[in-house]
Design a protein around this motif. Sequence first.
Motif, PDB file in Angstrom:
ATOM      1  N   UNK A 299     -12.066  -2.110  -4.395  1.00  0.00           N
ATOM      2  CA  UNK A 299     -12.082  -3.802  -4.230  1.00  0.00           C
ATOM      3  C   UNK A 299     -12.931  -4.486  -4.698  1.00  0.00           C
ATOM      4  N   UNK A 300     -14.067  -3.158  -4.945  1.00  0.00           N
ATOM      5  CA  UNK A 300     -15.812  -3.880  -5.794  1.00  0.00           C
ATOM      6  C   UNK A 300     -15.482  -4.115  -7.242  1.00  0.00           C
ATOM      7  N   UNK A 301     -14.282  -4.310  -7.806  1.00  0.00           N
ATOM      8  CA  UNK A 301     -14.045  -4.901  -9.433  1.00  0.00           C
ATOM      9  C   UNK A 301     -13.341  -5.140  -9.779  1.00  0.00           C
ATOM     10  N   UNK A 302     -13.616  -6.221 -11.281  1.00  0.00           N
ATOM     11  CA  UNK A 302     -13.164  -7.622 -11.334  1.00  0.00           C
ATOM     12  C   UNK A 302     -12.411  -7.055 -12.631  1.00  0.00           C
ATOM     13  N   UNK A 303     -11.299  -8.433 -12.893  1.00  0.00           N
ATOM     14  CA  UNK A 303     -10.092  -8.374 -14.160  1.00  0.00           C
ATOM     15  C   UNK A 303     -10.793  -8.547 -14.638  1.00  0.00           C
ATOM     16  N   UNK A 304     -10.456  -8.810 -15.897  1.00  0.00           N
ATOM     17  CA  UNK A 304     -11.324  -9.889 -17.181  1.00  0.00           C
ATOM     18  C   UNK A 304     -10.338  -9.833 -18.142  1.00  0.00           C
ATOM     19  N   UNK A 305     -10.576 -11.282 -18.993  1.00  0.00           N
ATOM     20  CA  UNK A 305      -9.280 -12.025 -19.733  1.00  0.00           C
ATOM     21  C   UNK A 305     -10.050 -11.467 -21.249  1.00  0.00           C
ATOM     22  N   UNK A 314      -3.730  -1.472 -22.912  1.00  0.00           N
ATOM     23  CA  UNK A 314      -2.795  -1.289 -22.384  1.00  0.00           C
ATOM     24  C   UNK A 314      -2.993  -1.699 -20.861  1.00  0.00           C
ATOM     25  N   UNK A 315      -3.583  -3.266 -21.108  1.00  0.00           N
ATOM     26  CA  UNK A 315      -3.869  -3.949 -20.065  1.00  0.00           C
ATOM     27  C   UNK A 315      -4.577  -2.980 -19.131  1.00  0.00           C
ATOM     28  N   UNK A 316      -5.548  -2.195 -19.190  1.00  0.00           N
ATOM     29  CA  UNK A 316      -6.883  -1.852 -18.540  1.00  0.00           C
ATOM     30  C   UNK A 316      -7.853  -2.809 -18.711  1.00  0.00           C
ATOM     31  N   UNK A 317      -7.968  -3.490 -19.053  1.00  0.00           N
ATOM     32  CA  UNK A 317      -8.600  -4.870 -18.755  1.00  0.00           C
ATOM     33  C   UNK A 317      -8.251  -6.551 -18.171  1.00  0.00           C
ATOM     34  N   UNK A 318      -7.129  -6.069 -17.587  1.00  0.00           N
ATOM     35  CA  UNK A 318      -6.218  -7.324 -15.826  1.00  0.00           C
ATOM     36  C   UNK A 318      -5.983  -6.725 -15.910  1.00  0.00           C
ATOM     37  N   UNK A 319      -5.770  -5.444 -15.598  1.00  0.00           N
ATOM     38  CA  UNK A 319      -5.344  -4.860 -14.495  1.00  0.00           C
ATOM     39  C   UNK A 319      -6.357  -3.827 -13.639  1.00  0.00           C
ATOM     40  N   UNK A 320      -7.284  -3.786 -13.964  1.00  0.00           N
ATOM     41  CA  UNK A 320      -8.321  -2.824 -13.170  1.00  0.00           C
ATOM     42  C   UNK A 320      -8.794  -2.262 -11.615  1.00  0.00           C
ATOM     43  N   UNK A 321      -8.981  -3.986 -11.040  1.00  0.00           N
ATOM     44  CA  UNK A 321      -7.790  -3.859  -9.645  1.00  0.00           C
ATOM     45  C   UNK A 321      -7.279  -2.866  -8.727  1.00  0.00           C
ATOM     46  N   UNK A 322      -6.626  -3.560  -8.841  1.00  0.00           N
ATOM     47  CA  UNK A 322      -4.347  -2.235  -8.778  1.00  0.00           C
ATOM     48  C   UNK A 322      -5.223  -0.745  -9.678  1.00  0.00           C
ATOM     49  N   UNK A 323      -5.459  -0.783 -11.114  1.00  0.00           N
ATOM     50  CA  UNK A 323      -6.074   0.831 -11.351  1.00  0.00           C
ATOM     51  C   UNK A 323      -6.496   1.152 -10.414  1.00  0.00           C
ATOM     52  N   UNK A 324      -7.416   0.724  -9.785  1.00  0.00           N
ATOM     53  CA  UNK A 324      -8.294   1.855  -8.406  1.00  0.00           C
ATOM     54  C   UNK A 324      -8.024   1.669  -7.796  1.00  0.00           C
ATOM     55  N   UNK A 325      -7.445   1.088  -7.272  1.00  0.00           N
ATOM     56  CA  UNK A 325      -6.394   1.128  -5.700  1.00  0.00           C
ATOM     57  C   UNK A 325      -5.680   2.168  -5.971  1.00  0.00           C
ATOM     58  N   UNK A 326      -4.729   1.774  -7.102  1.00  0.00           N
ATOM     59  CA  UNK A 326      -3.532   2.702  -7.382  1.00  0.00           C
ATOM     60  C   UNK A 326      -3.211   3.881  -8.556  1.00  0.00           C
ATOM     61  N   UNK A 327      -4.066   4.516  -8.812  1.00  0.00           N
ATOM     62  CA  UNK A 327      -4.618   5.447 -10.689  1.00  0.00           C
ATOM     63  C   UNK A 327      -4.093   6.273 -10.460  1.00  0.00           C
ATOM     64  N   UNK A 328      -3.184   5.957 -10.337  1.00  0.00           N
ATOM     65  CA  UNK A 328      -1.714   7.145 -10.790  1.00  0.00           C
ATOM     66  C   UNK A 328      -0.399   6.735 -11.127  1.00  0.00           C
TER      67      UNK A 328
END
Length: 388
Positions: A299-305, A314-328
Amino acid sequence: MGAGGRMNVPKTTAEKRTKSEADVLKRVPYSKPPFTVGEIKKAIPPHCFKRSVLHSFSYVVYDLAIASIFYYIATTFIPLLPHPSLAYLAWPLYWICQGCILTGVWVVAHECGHHAFSDYQWLDDTVGLILHSALLVPYFSWKYSHRRHHSNTGSLERDEVFVPKRKSDLRWSAKLLNNPPGRVLTLVVQLTLGWPLYLMFNVSGRPYDRFACHYDPKAPIYNDRERLQILVSDAGVLAASYVLYRLVAAKGLAWAFCVYFGPLLVVNGFLVLITYLQHTHPSLPHYDSSEWDWLRGALATVDRDYGILNKVFHNITDTHVTHHLFSTMPHYHAMEATKAIKPILGEYYQFDSTPIFKAMWREVKECIYVESEEGDQNKGVFWYKNKL
């Protein structure tokens, strides 16, 4: 007229903006969350976790088609410009456009490394190896170091990339560079040389007791089971380098730079910028081993616009929190998943819509080192500071 005769007066745009900026810089909670990973997952529609070969390949085809169009336009029409000086404007424009598209290709290969491309590991590795090698990235080498980053995000001892230094560990140059010209130099070096320096010398990565290099199968980054695949990564990069060598021999170095290396510089710059801004923010904590746990680290990460580039990347920028929680999870479901989990995460979710160039300057100014707060009983929690 209500309590005390007060009326609710609508806030002006300036007041809303000021409040938004203050909220963005407000420190996120660092105590153990009142929710679990399982509870977060239950909030996400089940189809978001499904991977489709056809859907994933559609992004590969789309990106490569756009890249081919840009290549055709550049090589066909730029040489026909009526005045040579116009080419000095046209080629950088091509580098930016092509670099953005190829960053999207890089992101798809990154998904392969997370086994988010398909249900078949061999297919993910095959696609990832080809795409990353074409961009001179050692696929398996980065896959394994990046996996360790995801396993240890936010840990001062075990995280793999953009690990902040404590004040006592700063070099003498930190004070010398703590001024506007120094920050400009820092950003220029970081965005141009940061990616190859990380791959070759582990710059900005986790400190090891001996030399660490992504091209070295005996590097301390990897275990014995991974070393053969590091050689496969090296072979992929060498094969791509040989193709480039033949192109340079046939077309000339200037042609190769204009067509390939110029866009690659843009790709490498975006990779560093995106990763830097995802993990560097005045509101985010870092933890030592006495406080760190996987969920708080993720959770110590931030989504950016990044505006329109959110879609290009491909939204790696504004969904990074989700990506760290569920990377698959495939990137094409991440926006829906992010929307679903935000009510669960509450204040633990951080989104910053600050314009990217402004955010980049703010972070390089404000986030120089980390230190725990004096008088705080949670000595294992560290925050960014800049007072030298």
